[in-house]
Design an enzyme around this catalytic site. Structure first.
Site, PDB file in Angstrom:
ATOM      1  N   CYS A 322       0.795  -1.236   0.000  1.00  0.00           N
ATOM      2  CA  CYS A 322       0.000   0.000   0.000  1.00  0.00           C
ATOM      3  C   CYS A 322       0.830   1.290   0.000  1.00  0.00           C
ATOM      4  O   CYS A 322       0.589   2.167  -0.844  1.00  0.00           O
ATOM      5  CB  CYS A 322      -0.971   0.021   1.166  1.00  0.00           C
ATOM      6  SG  CYS A 322      -1.481  -1.584   1.753  1.00  0.00           S
ATOM      7  N   ARG A 351       6.022 -11.389   5.508  1.00  0.00           N
ATOM      8  CA  ARG A 351       5.413 -11.234   6.830  1.00  0.00           C
ATOM      9  C   ARG A 351       5.918 -12.322   7.754  1.00  0.00           C
ATOM     10  O   ARG A 351       6.061 -13.474   7.348  1.00  0.00           O
ATOM     11  CB  ARG A 351       3.880 -11.324   6.723  1.00  0.00           C
ATOM     12  CG  ARG A 351       3.307 -10.162   5.961  1.00  0.00           C
ATOM     13  CD  ARG A 351       1.800 -10.205   5.929  1.00  0.00           C
ATOM     14  NE  ARG A 351       1.311  -9.188   5.001  1.00  0.00           N
ATOM     15  CZ  ARG A 351       0.049  -9.078   4.620  1.00  0.00           C
ATOM     16  NH1 ARG A 351      -0.849  -9.914   5.093  1.00  0.00           N
ATOM     17  NH2 ARG A 351      -0.312  -8.131   3.780  1.00  0.00           N
ATOM     18  N   GLN A 369       0.982 -10.806  -3.453  1.00  0.00           N
ATOM     19  CA  GLN A 369      -0.427 -10.422  -3.440  1.00  0.00           C
ATOM     20  C   GLN A 369      -0.824  -9.944  -4.828  1.00  0.00           C
ATOM     21  O   GLN A 369      -0.046  -9.264  -5.492  1.00  0.00           O
ATOM     22  CB  GLN A 369      -0.643  -9.263  -2.471  1.00  0.00           C
ATOM     23  CG  GLN A 369      -0.467  -9.625  -1.018  1.00  0.00           C
ATOM     24  CD  GLN A 369      -0.749  -8.421  -0.142  1.00  0.00           C
ATOM     25  OE1 GLN A 369      -0.096  -7.396  -0.264  1.00  0.00           O
ATOM     26  NE2 GLN A 369      -1.724  -8.542   0.733  1.00  0.00           N
ATOM     27  N   ASP A 371      -2.431  -7.412  -5.846  1.00  0.00           N
ATOM     28  CA  ASP A 371      -2.851  -6.221  -5.129  1.00  0.00           C
ATOM     29  C   ASP A 371      -3.258  -5.107  -6.088  1.00  0.00           C
ATOM     30  O   ASP A 371      -2.741  -5.021  -7.198  1.00  0.00           O
ATOM     31  CB  ASP A 371      -1.657  -5.730  -4.295  1.00  0.00           C
ATOM     32  CG  ASP A 371      -2.097  -5.085  -2.998  1.00  0.00           C
ATOM     33  OD1 ASP A 371      -3.312  -4.919  -2.798  1.00  0.00           O
ATOM     34  OD2 ASP A 371      -1.215  -4.744  -2.194  1.00  0.00           O
ATOM     35  N   HIS A 373      -4.749  -0.767  -5.710  1.00  0.00           N
ATOM     36  CA  HIS A 373      -5.291   0.318  -4.903  1.00  0.00           C
ATOM     37  C   HIS A 373      -6.000   1.285  -5.825  1.00  0.00           C
ATOM     38  O   HIS A 373      -5.456   1.673  -6.856  1.00  0.00           O
ATOM     39  CB  HIS A 373      -4.174   1.004  -4.115  1.00  0.00           C
ATOM     40  CG  HIS A 373      -3.575   0.099  -3.090  1.00  0.00           C
ATOM     41  ND1 HIS A 373      -2.471  -0.677  -3.344  1.00  0.00           N
ATOM     42  CD2 HIS A 373      -3.973  -0.211  -1.831  1.00  0.00           C
ATOM     43  CE1 HIS A 373      -2.202  -1.413  -2.279  1.00  0.00           C
ATOM     44  NE2 HIS A 373      -3.093  -1.153  -1.341  1.00  0.00           N
ATOM     45  N   LYS A 453     -15.231  -3.088   5.042  1.00  0.00           N
ATOM     46  CA  LYS A 453     -14.682  -3.972   4.005  1.00  0.00           C
ATOM     47  C   LYS A 453     -15.648  -5.080   3.631  1.00  0.00           C
ATOM     48  O   LYS A 453     -16.587  -5.387   4.365  1.00  0.00           O
ATOM     49  CB  LYS A 453     -13.365  -4.590   4.467  1.00  0.00           C
ATOM     50  CG  LYS A 453     -13.527  -5.608   5.568  1.00  0.00           C
ATOM     51  CD  LYS A 453     -12.259  -6.424   5.782  1.00  0.00           C
ATOM     52  CE  LYS A 453     -12.428  -7.324   7.002  1.00  0.00           C
ATOM     53  NZ  LYS A 453     -11.281  -8.152   7.275  1.00  0.00           N
ATOM     54  N   HIS A 499      -8.307  -0.632  -0.983  1.00  0.00           N
ATOM     55  CA  HIS A 499      -7.359  -1.738  -1.165  1.00  0.00           C
ATOM     56  C   HIS A 499      -8.180  -2.920  -1.666  1.00  0.00           C
ATOM     57  O   HIS A 499      -9.270  -3.153  -1.163  1.00  0.00           O
ATOM     58  CB  HIS A 499      -6.739  -2.210   0.148  1.00  0.00           C
ATOM     59  CG  HIS A 499      -6.167  -1.143   1.016  1.00  0.00           C
ATOM     60  ND1 HIS A 499      -4.818  -0.980   1.169  1.00  0.00           N
ATOM     61  CD2 HIS A 499      -6.745  -0.215   1.804  1.00  0.00           C
ATOM     62  CE1 HIS A 499      -4.593   0.009   2.024  1.00  0.00           C
ATOM     63  NE2 HIS A 499      -5.743   0.488   2.424  1.00  0.00           N
TER      64      HIS A 499
HETATM   65 ZN   LIG Z   1      -3.303  -2.099   0.406  1.00  0.00          ZN
END
Ligand SMILES: [Zn+2]
Ligand SMILES: [Zn+2]
Length: 625
Positions: A322, A351, A369, A371, A373, A453, A499
């Site tokens: 992010c 992680r 991910q 991912d 945004h 979310k 996200h």
């Molecule tokens: Zn994010």
């Protein structure tokens, strides 16, 4: 039959949690010198960690004995009795029992909150006249059962009460649990508090259900799942490895697995580009300051790796993408006409996971991910969310996942952002879900502090549910990074940040796919689509020329020979290759192939050109041969 997790059924949660206590009680009644630690419920069962005397370790054989003892406790229909005690009283009772781990648990409860209420749960009424005093050590309590001279001869022996530190919840009586719906599964080692520097404990896993039918269905599911275990199939099909020499939770994608990933990534990128996303790439490490600004060092630090010193600066591996996408945004200048901006990246993150908790591709330390945004205006939230949900449906549907469980989590007690923005955002999420016509559950107050979310779970081929997609609104990062755009009056405004991930993690999704397909990937995803089998070495040249034509047409194929045809077919089936072509003299003369599909269906002789165009068509449409 619906096999509910403990999250989904309060009754099952109580049963499973109670079983953990009953098992610990049974163990202490049967084995001398065993100390108790903790025993939580799990998704479909429970476990308990015991400090077992090293000279007489527990074996799988003992599980039967423990189960029988548990059944006895259940038949005795003892009440679960809650008692609130002072910290001093709890400590005195624990010391009297000689339970050092329990004492540590008590101390850590009090460290967190010196005024925390201490509750203990008795199995069996401690105040019943026949019972032994509750503070007596378990062994002594068990001994108290021995028939005294004046004991009444009739009726079953009373079961002495037993207790554990616990906050509940439990069933009301041990008799509420059907012993035939409970199974003890296995014994493993586990470090106290998951810490390798602490003693190794003995963990006993069990599963518990409401009825024997549910237990039978669960056992069947487990057998089915074991056949599909992605760790086993991953090794057999050479898809991936995780190697001790480089560390747990770090994944090597071998050529066949890497091919599947490449195909998934290509599919993912193409769809995202079609939907107006723009691809970005960003670094895997950044100065610690970035994580200070983002707030991750405050609320996410335990998941992050140690910082590293590079010259005079402190850097840190990224646990999330992010802040990088925010940095890309911040490097530009945006008017309201430029929004929405959708930045997508297959971003690898790291992680921290405890060494004992890693599991194949499902729980790893480094993963990618899918991912993205989205930065948008408040009045664009609904259409953006709707767009994400459409994309979720299209992408997951392509892999055959069309049965979703959708969850909407709303504003928690502690949150950032104005009432107005929360109301707008929650209404927008509901509107998008309704527009999609999806049923969903609301987890009121279950959202993150920075925004509501939507979570989406998929159901696999054997009915298991997997959390994959997440759409998360964020009112926090735009604030922390002082992001803005200019509105139609040229005034600075904060953009809304969304996200979202569809697979979640490529590693985990790959694991789910392996298990879902049982390693037999559909034609468009198969690492090798066609295997050409030569019945003798004279045909190798012909087979190679066919393979060359196929590769030119984009078909992934290989030539295999030098064994009996029966063995070659067996091996191709084992490799789960979707299309198997036998090349004999007859086929070579006719420029054809004898085609057989994975699973054994024979299609007879087909011209080479037909085979190529059918594979190409099936690949393009993601359909069958
Ligand atoms: Zn994010
Ligand atoms: Zn409990």
């Amino acid at each position: 039959m619906e096999l509910k997790t403990s999250d989904e059924s309060e009754n099952l949660l109580r049963i499973r949690h109670s079983c953990a206590h009953i098992m610990a009680m049974a163990v202490q009644r049967l084995f001398k010198g065993v100390q108790v630690t903790v025993g939580p419920w799990t998704d479909r069962g429970f476990f308990y960690d015991f400090a077992w005397p090293a000279d007489s370790p527990l074996t799988e054989k003992d599980l039967k004995k423990i189960k029988k003892e548990m059944a006895k406790i259940m038949k005795a229909n003892l009440p679960f009795v809650r008692e609130e005690v002072s910290a001093a009283e709890a400590e005195a009772r624990i010391r009297a029992q000689g339970e050092p781990y329990k004492l540590e648990i008590l101390q850590s409860i009090l460290e967190r909150d010196p005024n925390a209420p201490i509750t203990i749960y008795h199995i069996g009424d401690p105040n019943a006249p026949a019972a032994a005093p509750s503070a007596a050590p378990a062994a002594a309590a068990a001994a108290a059962e021995a028939p005294a001279a004046d004991a009444k001869p009739a009726g079953p022996k009373p079961v002495a009460p037993w207790w554990d530190l616990c906050a509940g919840p439990h069933v009301e009586r041990t008799g509420d649990i059907n012993p035939d719906a409970v199974e003890l599964e296995n014994v493993t080692g586990a470090y106290w508090r998951g810490d390798e520097s602490k003693p190794m404990l003995t963990r006993v896993y069990g599963t518990a259900w409401e009825t024997p039918d549910q237990l039978a269905a669960f056992k069947q599911l487990k057998e089915e799942a074991a056949k599909r275990d992605h760790r086993k199939l991953g090794a057999e099909l050479n898809l991936f490895s995780i190697q001790e020499s480089s560390g747990g939770g770090l994944v090597y994608w071998h050529p066949p697995g890497a091919m599947v990933r490449h195909l998934i990534e290509t599919f993912w990128k193409e769809l995202h580009l079609q939907r107006g996303y723009q691809l970005v790439y960003s670094p895997h490490i950044a100065k610690a300051d970035l994580w200070k600004t983002s707030g991750h060092l405050d609320f996410y630090r335990e998941n992050m790796y140690e910082q590293m010193q590079v010259e005079d600066e402190t850097y840190q591996l990224r646990p999330m993408n992010c802040p990088f996408h925010v940095s890309v945004y911040k490097d530009g200048y945006y008017s309201y006409r430029d929004l929405p901006l959708r930045l997508a990246e297959l971003g690898t993150v790291y992680r921290y996971e405890r060494s004992g908790t890693m599991h194949g591709l499902f729980r790893v330390r480094g993963f990618t991910q899918d991912d993205a945004h989205i930065f948008c205006l408040p009045n664009q939230i609904t259409s953006e969310i709707k767009g994400v949900l459409d994309l979720v449906e299209e992408i997951l549907g392509t892999f055959g996942f069309s049965d979703y469980e959708v969850n909407l989590s709303t504003r928690p007690e502690k949150s950032v952002g104005s009432d107005e923005i929360w109301t707008t955002a929650e209404a927008a999420l509901v509107e998008a879900l309704n527009a999609k016509g999806w049923k969903y559950q609301v987890d009121a107050g279950g959202g993150a502090f920075y925004g509501p979310k939507i979570d989406i779970k998929i159901r696999d081929a054997i009915g298991r549910k997997w959390q994959c997609s997440t759409v998360q609104l964020d009112f926090n990062l735009p604030e922390r990074f002082d992001m803005h755009y200019f509105d139609d009056a040229a005034a600075k405004q904060r953009p809304i940040m969304i996200h979202r991930a569809i697979f979640g993690s490529l590693e985990r999704f790959f694991g789910i796919l392996i298990e879902n397909y049982m390693g037999a990937f559909p034609l468009w995803l198969a690492p090798v689509q066609v295997r050409l089998l030569t019945v003798n070495d004279n045909l190798t040249e012909y087979a190679q020329s066919v393979a060359a034509q196929m590769r030119k047409a984009g078909v992934r194929c290989e030539v295999v020979g030098q064994a009996s045809i029966a063995k070659l077919i067996r091996n191709a089936e084992k490799a789960k290759t979707p299309v198997i072509c036998v090349v004999g003299n007859k086929e070579a003369e006719a420029n054809s192939l004898a085609v057989r599909l994975y699973g054994g269906k024979e299609l007879g002789s087909l011209p080479v050109q037909d085979v190529i165009s059918r594979v190409a068509l099936a690949t393009a449409t993601k359909g069958a041969f």
